[in-house]
Write a protein that holds these residues in place. Sequence first.
Motif, PDB file in Angstrom:
ATOM      1  N   UNK A   1       6.973   7.783   4.143  1.00 41.35           N
ATOM      2  CA  UNK A   1       7.722   8.981   3.761  1.00 41.35           C
ATOM      3  C   UNK A   1       9.163   8.779   4.182  1.00 41.35           C
ATOM      4  N   UNK A   2      10.091   9.487   3.522  1.00 38.90           N
ATOM      5  CA  UNK A   2      11.504   9.289   3.809  1.00 38.90           C
ATOM      6  C   UNK A   2      12.257  10.604   3.726  1.00 38.90           C
ATOM      7  N   UNK A   3      13.245  10.755   4.612  1.00 40.11           N
ATOM      8  CA  UNK A   3      14.217  11.845   4.527  1.00 40.11           C
ATOM      9  C   UNK A   3      15.389  11.308   3.721  1.00 40.11           C
ATOM     10  N   UNK A   4      15.623  11.789   2.506  1.00 36.46           N
ATOM     11  CA  UNK A   4      16.677  11.205   1.673  1.00 36.46           C
ATOM     12  C   UNK A   4      18.085  11.414   2.207  1.00 36.46           C
ATOM     13  N   UNK A   5      18.257  12.351   3.141  1.00 31.28           N
ATOM     14  CA  UNK A   5      19.593  12.610   3.695  1.00 31.28           C
ATOM     15  C   UNK A   5      19.899  11.642   4.830  1.00 31.28           C
ATOM     16  N   UNK A   6      19.015  11.537   5.796  1.00 27.53           N
ATOM     17  CA  UNK A   6      19.255  10.685   6.966  1.00 27.53           C
ATOM     18  C   UNK A   6      18.746   9.259   6.778  1.00 27.53           C
ATOM     19  N   UNK A   7      17.916   9.040   5.745  1.00 30.77           N
ATOM     20  CA  UNK A   7      17.255   7.747   5.492  1.00 30.77           C
ATOM     21  C   UNK A   7      16.248   7.381   6.585  1.00 30.77           C
ATOM     22  N   UNK A   8      15.868   8.344   7.421  1.00 27.50           N
ATOM     23  CA  UNK A   8      14.781   8.127   8.375  1.00 27.50           C
ATOM     24  C   UNK A   8      13.481   7.944   7.607  1.00 27.50           C
ATOM     25  N   UNK A   9      12.650   7.010   8.072  1.00 27.68           N
ATOM     26  CA  UNK A   9      11.392   6.692   7.404  1.00 27.68           C
ATOM     27  C   UNK A   9      10.245   6.903   8.382  1.00 27.68           C
TER      28      UNK A   9
ATOM     29  N   UNK B   1       0.799  -1.222   0.000  1.00 24.30           N
ATOM     30  CA  UNK B   1       0.000   0.000   0.000  1.00 24.30           C
ATOM     31  C   UNK B   1       0.834   1.276   0.000  1.00 24.30           C
ATOM     32  N   UNK B   2       2.156   1.188  -0.011  1.00 26.46           N
ATOM     33  CA  UNK B   2       3.000   2.375   0.072  1.00 26.46           C
ATOM     34  C   UNK B   2       4.340   2.086  -0.584  1.00 26.46           C
ATOM     35  N   UNK B   3       4.983   3.145  -1.102  1.00 21.60           N
ATOM     36  CA  UNK B   3       6.256   2.979  -1.809  1.00 21.60           C
ATOM     37  C   UNK B   3       7.101   4.229  -1.626  1.00 21.60           C
ATOM     38  N   UNK B   4       8.408   4.038  -1.324  1.00 20.79           N
ATOM     39  CA  UNK B   4       9.374   5.138  -1.329  1.00 20.79           C
ATOM     40  C   UNK B   4      10.677   4.629  -1.940  1.00 20.79           C
ATOM     41  N   UNK B   5      11.451   5.550  -2.502  1.00 22.24           N
ATOM     42  CA  UNK B   5      12.782   5.232  -3.004  1.00 22.24           C
ATOM     43  C   UNK B   5      13.774   5.401  -1.851  1.00 22.24           C
ATOM     44  N   UNK B   6      14.446   4.314  -1.463  1.00 24.16           N
ATOM     45  CA  UNK B   6      15.418   4.379  -0.373  1.00 24.16           C
ATOM     46  C   UNK B   6      16.674   5.120  -0.802  1.00 24.16           C
TER      47      UNK B   6
ATOM     48  N   UNK C   1       3.711  12.302   2.935  1.00 24.91           N
ATOM     49  CA  UNK C   1       4.893  12.693   2.167  1.00 24.91           C
ATOM     50  C   UNK C   1       5.726  13.681   2.975  1.00 24.91           C
ATOM     51  N   UNK C   2       7.033  13.459   2.981  1.00 31.33           N
ATOM     52  CA  UNK C   2       7.952  14.467   3.498  1.00 31.33           C
ATOM     53  C   UNK C   2       8.310  15.344   2.313  1.00 31.33           C
ATOM     54  N   UNK C   3       7.826  16.576   2.325  1.00 27.91           N
ATOM     55  CA  UNK C   3       8.045  17.474   1.206  1.00 27.91           C
ATOM     56  C   UNK C   3       9.520  17.862   1.107  1.00 27.91           C
ATOM     57  N   UNK C   4       9.900  18.379  -0.052  1.00 30.73           N
ATOM     58  CA  UNK C   4      11.309  18.676  -0.302  1.00 30.73           C
ATOM     59  C   UNK C   4      11.858  19.731   0.660  1.00 30.73           C
ATOM     60  N   UNK C   5      10.974  20.588   1.194  1.00 27.59           N
ATOM     61  CA  UNK C   5      11.438  21.633   2.115  1.00 27.59           C
ATOM     62  C   UNK C   5      11.389  21.197   3.577  1.00 27.59           C
ATOM     63  N   UNK C   6      11.086  19.917   3.835  1.00 21.51           N
ATOM     64  CA  UNK C   6      11.113  19.384   5.186  1.00 21.51           C
ATOM     65  C   UNK C   6       9.775  19.329   5.886  1.00 21.51           C
ATOM     66  N   UNK C   7       8.738  19.910   5.298  1.00 25.82           N
ATOM     67  CA  UNK C   7       7.408  19.800   5.881  1.00 25.82           C
ATOM     68  C   UNK C   7       6.799  18.430   5.543  1.00 25.82           C
ATOM     69  N   UNK C   8       5.763  18.057   6.288  1.00 26.42           N
ATOM     70  CA  UNK C   8       5.097  16.771   6.087  1.00 26.42           C
ATOM     71  C   UNK C   8       3.624  17.004   5.776  1.00 26.42           C
ATOM     72  N   UNK C   9       3.136  16.289   4.765  1.00 26.05           N
ATOM     73  CA  UNK C   9       1.740  16.357   4.374  1.00 26.05           C
ATOM     74  C   UNK C   9       1.093  14.991   4.589  1.00 26.05           C
ATOM     75  N   UNK C  10      -0.037  14.969   5.291  1.00 26.99           N
ATOM     76  CA  UNK C  10      -0.802  13.752   5.539  1.00 26.99           C
ATOM     77  C   UNK C  10      -2.222  13.992   5.041  1.00 26.99           C
ATOM     78  N   UNK C  11      -2.766  13.043   4.265  1.00 30.58           N
ATOM     79  CA  UNK C  11      -4.101  13.212   3.690  1.00 30.58           C
ATOM     80  C   UNK C  11      -4.964  12.006   4.033  1.00 30.58           C
TER      81      UNK C  11
END
Length: 326
Positions: free
Chosen positions: A123-131, A69-74, A172-182
Motif C-alpha cells: 500500500x502507498x500514501x501518494x502524498x508522502x510516498x510512504x509504503x 505478489x503485489x503492485x502499487x503505482x509509485x 490497501x491505503x484507502x483514499x480517505x487514509x484508512x487501511x484495509x487488510x484482508x
Amino acid sequence: MRPKRLLLALMLAGALAPGTWLRDPELPRNFHRAVAIEPLDQDFQRSGPFALVAAWELTGDRVQFGGLSALVALDGMRFLAGSDTGRKLVFERPDRSSAPGELSRLGENETSYKLGRDLESLAIDPVSSTVWGGFEFRESIVRFDADLKPDEEVRPAAMRYWGANSGAESLARLADGRFLVIEERPQRWREPGHRALLFAGDPIEERAPEELRIAIPASYRPVDATPVEGGKALVLLRRVSWGIPPVFESAIAEVDVDRHAADGTIAAALLTEFGPAIPQDNYEGIALTRDADGTHVWLISDDNFMSIQRTLLLKLRWDQREKARE
C-alpha cells in the motif's frame, strides 16, 4: 499422464499450499538485476467494465526473478512490485517507456532479514510516498520510507491466527487514509467470509482496528486490493481449477468498507469474471492509475518460479459507468 507434467503440477500445488514454500538463501548485499519488459501481441477483449488495451511479459534472472505478489503505482510514471521472496521490482510504465525494470532487495541492510521474506501486499500514501507491506508467516505489516528503506513493523493481535500462507494477502491505503487488510483464507462453517481489519490510520500507529469480514462470491479468494475513492477499493480475486496444467481464473470485485451489516460483514460486489478475455495466469497484484485518456487498472502475475507460468503485466481501461453485478 506424463511424469514431467505431473511433477510440475505437484510443484505448483506445493508453492500455493500453506507452509510448503521453500526460501532461497540470503542474497548478496548489493544485489541488483535488470528485468526486460516486452510487449505481447494480444487480442484485446472486453470483460464487463474492463477492456484490455495492452499486455507485456517480464523476464529476468531465472533464479532470482519471479514470485511477484503485489503492485502499487509509485507516481505517474513508475510502479513498484514486491515478491514473496523479499525482493522489489521498480519499473517505469511500459506504455510510456522502454526502460528495463530493476530488481533488488527490499531493505538493503544487514538487518533486513528481520522483516521476513514473504511479502504479499503493498500500500502507498501518494502524498508522502510512504509504503506499507503485508508479510505472511510473520503476520505483520512493515512501513517503508519514501526511499523504500524499512522503518517500523507491527504484528496486530487480530492477525495472530491468520493462515501462515494466507495472511495479509490484500492491503490497501484507502483514499480517505484508512487501511484495509484482508486474509486470503476463507473462514468456514460458523464464520463465513474472509477476515479483514480496518485501521483508522497508519497501522503502525493505530493499534485498535475494526474487525470485519468480506464475503467473496463464487469461491474466489482475495489476492490484492487497490483504493478507488472514499472507503472503496477494488479487490483482485483468484481461484484455481486443478488439472494438468492447473488453470487460474481471475475476477475483480468492489468493496465499500462503509457498507457493512450489523455483524461486520461486507458483501463484495463482483465487477467481472475475466475468463479467457485476458491471458490466464496467476494474477496477484493490482494497481490503478488515473490518466488523461481514462482510468486504468493494472494486473501483474506471480509465476511461482514455475516454467509453466509467466510474469505478465496487463493494462485495462475501466469504464466506471458500468455498475457492479447485483
